[in-house]
Design a protein around this motif. Structure first.
Motif, PDB file in Angstrom:
ATOM      1  N   TRP A 267     -92.332  -6.730 -54.988  1.00 25.57           N
ATOM      2  CA  TRP A 267     -92.914  -6.112 -53.804  1.00 25.57           C
ATOM      3  C   TRP A 267     -94.288  -6.715 -53.581  1.00 25.57           C
ATOM      4  O   TRP A 267     -95.197  -6.530 -54.384  1.00 25.57           O
ATOM      5  N   LEU A 268     -94.424  -7.458 -52.485  1.00 28.79           N
ATOM      6  CA  LEU A 268     -95.701  -8.027 -52.095  1.00 28.79           C
ATOM      7  C   LEU A 268     -96.401  -7.016 -51.201  1.00 28.79           C
ATOM      8  O   LEU A 268     -95.817  -6.509 -50.245  1.00 28.79           O
ATOM      9  N   ARG A 269     -97.661  -6.732 -51.519  1.00 29.93           N
ATOM     10  CA  ARG A 269     -98.478  -5.841 -50.692  1.00 29.93           C
ATOM     11  C   ARG A 269     -99.715  -6.621 -50.293  1.00 29.93           C
ATOM     12  O   ARG A 269    -100.280  -7.339 -51.097  1.00 29.93           O
ATOM     13  N   SER A 270    -100.130  -6.475 -49.045  1.00 28.22           N
ATOM     14  CA  SER A 270    -101.258  -7.249 -48.556  1.00 28.22           C
ATOM     15  C   SER A 270    -102.037  -6.479 -47.502  1.00 28.22           C
ATOM     16  O   SER A 270    -101.467  -5.695 -46.750  1.00 28.22           O
ATOM     17  N   THR A 271    -103.336  -6.751 -47.442  1.00 28.17           N
ATOM     18  CA  THR A 271    -104.151  -6.188 -46.359  1.00 28.17           C
ATOM     19  C   THR A 271    -104.165  -7.130 -45.160  1.00 28.17           C
ATOM     20  O   THR A 271    -104.683  -6.794 -44.118  1.00 28.17           O
ATOM     21  N   GLU A 272    -103.599  -8.324 -45.298  1.00 26.86           N
ATOM     22  CA  GLU A 272    -103.623  -9.319 -44.224  1.00 26.86           C
ATOM     23  C   GLU A 272    -102.248  -9.706 -43.696  1.00 26.86           C
ATOM     24  O   GLU A 272    -102.067  -9.887 -42.521  1.00 26.86           O
ATOM     25  N   LYS A 273    -101.296  -9.897 -44.578  1.00 24.83           N
ATOM     26  CA  LYS A 273     -99.989 -10.419 -44.173  1.00 24.83           C
ATOM     27  C   LYS A 273     -99.025  -9.299 -43.824  1.00 24.83           C
ATOM     28  O   LYS A 273     -99.094  -8.217 -44.363  1.00 24.83           O
ATOM     29  N   TRP A 274     -98.083  -9.606 -42.940  1.00 27.10           N
ATOM     30  CA  TRP A 274     -97.103  -8.594 -42.554  1.00 27.10           C
ATOM     31  C   TRP A 274     -95.755  -8.829 -43.218  1.00 27.10           C
ATOM     32  O   TRP A 274     -94.798  -8.152 -42.909  1.00 27.10           O
ATOM     33  N   ARG A 275     -95.671  -9.747 -44.152  1.00 29.98           N
ATOM     34  CA  ARG A 275     -94.403 -10.011 -44.826  1.00 29.98           C
ATOM     35  C   ARG A 275     -94.165  -9.063 -45.980  1.00 29.98           C
ATOM     36  O   ARG A 275     -93.531  -9.417 -46.949  1.00 29.98           O
ATOM     37  N   GLU A 276     -94.705  -7.874 -45.889  1.00 32.75           N
ATOM     38  CA  GLU A 276     -94.523  -6.889 -46.930  1.00 32.75           C
ATOM     39  C   GLU A 276     -93.057  -6.507 -47.056  1.00 32.75           C
ATOM     40  O   GLU A 276     -92.321  -6.600 -46.102  1.00 32.75           O
ATOM     41  N   GLY A 277     -92.698  -6.052 -48.205  1.00 34.43           N
ATOM     42  CA  GLY A 277     -91.352  -5.538 -48.380  1.00 34.43           C
ATOM     43  C   GLY A 277     -90.811  -5.813 -49.750  1.00 34.43           C
ATOM     44  O   GLY A 277     -91.284  -6.702 -50.455  1.00 34.43           O
TER      45      GLY A 277
END
Length: 190
Positions: free
Chosen positions: A72-82
């Protein structure tokens, strides 16, 4: 107090300050790293103080297939979360229906994990709302699995342990809070 003791205390205080300084300061990197393990889960985060950006990756190996990964990638910048399920090409055919099971029940919608074109042998849950609901569903469960077909057409299941997932998730929230910014929530699918 003798001058040598005062000097020694000053040196010890400076040494303790340097030892306690974040890794980013110690080696001149522009970010702080967090590399921690919570039972079956590994958390790796980078916090960029100058931009207040945070990138975190939570990962676990498959229980019955150690080459498989749940990421699970979490980011404050990217929207490819999931959530992303990475499997070997010979274990699951990701172009066919893949179901996610949690706590002995199939997650609805039946096939939220779709082939992810940016990573080989990976299916991803790219819809932010479905991803959020899935994380809420799996967090208290002992394991999650993806079930589909092998390239030969046989039913195949890859299980992932969830021991430590909740703790890794909470730690990623704490790292994000240090930056003072929310996670990216822009919708979109890759």
């Amino acid at each position: 107090m003798p001058a040598c003791l005062h000097g020694l205390r000053l040196i010890l205080a400076l040494a303790m300050l340097i030892a306690a300084a974040p890794a980013a300061v110690a080696d001149n990197r522009p970010f702080q790293e967090f590399d921690e393990t919570f039972k079956s889960w590994k958390l790796y985060c980078q916090l960029w103080p100058s931009t207040r950006q945070v990138e975190c990756e939570l990962t676990a190996r498959g229980a019955n297939d150690r080459t498989a990964r749940l990421v699970w990638l979490r980011s404050t910048e990217k929207w490819r979360e999931g959530l992303r399920f990475r499997v070997s090409a010979d274990s699951l055919d990701l172009d066919k229906l893949v179901r996610v099971w949690s706590d002995r029940a199939v997650f609805k919608p039946d096939s939220p994990c779709k082939p992810y074109r940016f990573e080989t042998n990976t299916c991803a849950v790219t819809d932010p709302d479905i991803n959020r609901r899935m994380v809420e569903k799996i967090a208290p469960a002992p394991e999650v699995s993806i079930v589909g077909q092998s390239p030969a057409g046989e039913k195949t299941e890859v299980r992932f342990p969830l021991a430590g997932f909740r703790e890794a998730l909470e730690r990623s929230e704490a790292v994000r809070a240090m930056a003072g910014r929310p996670w990216a929530t822009s919708p979109g699918a890759d």
